[in-house]
Enzyme design. Structure first.
Site, PDB file in Angstrom:
ATOM      1  N   HIS A 169       0.826  -1.207   0.000  1.00  0.00           N
ATOM      2  CA  HIS A 169       0.000   0.000   0.000  1.00  0.00           C
ATOM      3  C   HIS A 169       0.859   1.256   0.000  1.00  0.00           C
ATOM      4  O   HIS A 169       2.046   1.237   0.353  1.00  0.00           O
ATOM      5  CB  HIS A 169      -0.935   0.013   1.214  1.00  0.00           C
ATOM      6  N   GLU A 209      -1.878  -6.592   8.286  1.00  0.00           N
ATOM      7  CA  GLU A 209      -0.560  -6.372   8.880  1.00  0.00           C
ATOM      8  C   GLU A 209      -0.494  -6.940  10.306  1.00  0.00           C
ATOM      9  O   GLU A 209      -1.523  -7.172  10.953  1.00  0.00           O
ATOM     10  CB  GLU A 209      -0.239  -4.870   8.893  1.00  0.00           C
TER      11      GLU A 209
END
Length: 194
Positions: free
Chosen positions: A9, A82
């Site tokens: 990202h 994450e």
């Protein structure tokens, strides 16, 4: 699978601040959106059968910009979120020095969990499970849009190396890594491409 694209990202405010964060759900910065737009241009002529995206907002926003008008099938996948740093989310490492839990984690980062968080091995387990499922999928050209630690661990699984080797890999924000599979054998075509 023929081609796998590993995409990190774009930048977030927490990246800029250089604090621990993983589970914190935040959006992209202006630079992060610009990085995603650059990736959209890079992927304009790349065929994708499937995009698998972390459920966290920064990955979803990156995916939305990259995929734009593409007709690619898009799935949200919690196993590629994450690492969760628990109560250390949003804190600088200097603020944690002297904390016995932090010192224990630094001494055994593979097994020790941050309070209310995950250990490295917890993340390895869920990423490994995800990758075993991914290998069984029929789609040929797949993009994963997620996070640095996940991508680092995933690359060790793809290359069949020890997960502790993940620290030898780094995925830059707003970049992608292209892996081509020849008869199931992974070949890194490019890393941290823009």
């Amino acid at each position: 699978m023929n081609n796998l694209y590993l995409i990190r990202h774009g930048e977030t405010e927490y990246n800029k601040r250089k604090v621990y964060y993983g589970a914190t759900d935040c959006e992209l910065t202006a630079l992060g959106r610009e990085q995603a737009r650059a990736l959209a241009a890079a992927f304009h002529d790349i065929h994708l059968d499937l995009a698998i995206v972390s459920p966290l907002r920064r990955a979803q926003e990156t995916a939305d910009i990259i995929l734009g008008k593409k007709t690619t099938l898009w799935e949200s996948e919690p196993r590629i979120r994450e690492m969760n740093f628990g109560i250390w989310e949003g804190k600088y490492y200097k603020d944690l020095q002297g904390d016995p839990a932090y010192e224990a984690w630094m001494a055994d980062w593979e097994n020790v969990r941050p309070p209310q968080g995950e250990s490295h091995n917890d993340v390895v387990a869920r990423v490994s499970d995800f990758y075993e499922n991914l290998k069984q999928r029929p789609e040929k050209d797949v993009a994963l849009i997620c996070h640095n630690a996940v991508l680092m661990i995933l690359l060790t699984k793809i290359l069949e190396t020890d997960p502790t080797f993940s620290w030898h890999f780094s995925f830059d924000q707003g970049c992608y890594t292209h892996i081509r599979f020849a008869d199931g054998y992974p070949i890194i075509q490019g890393h941290n491409l823009r």
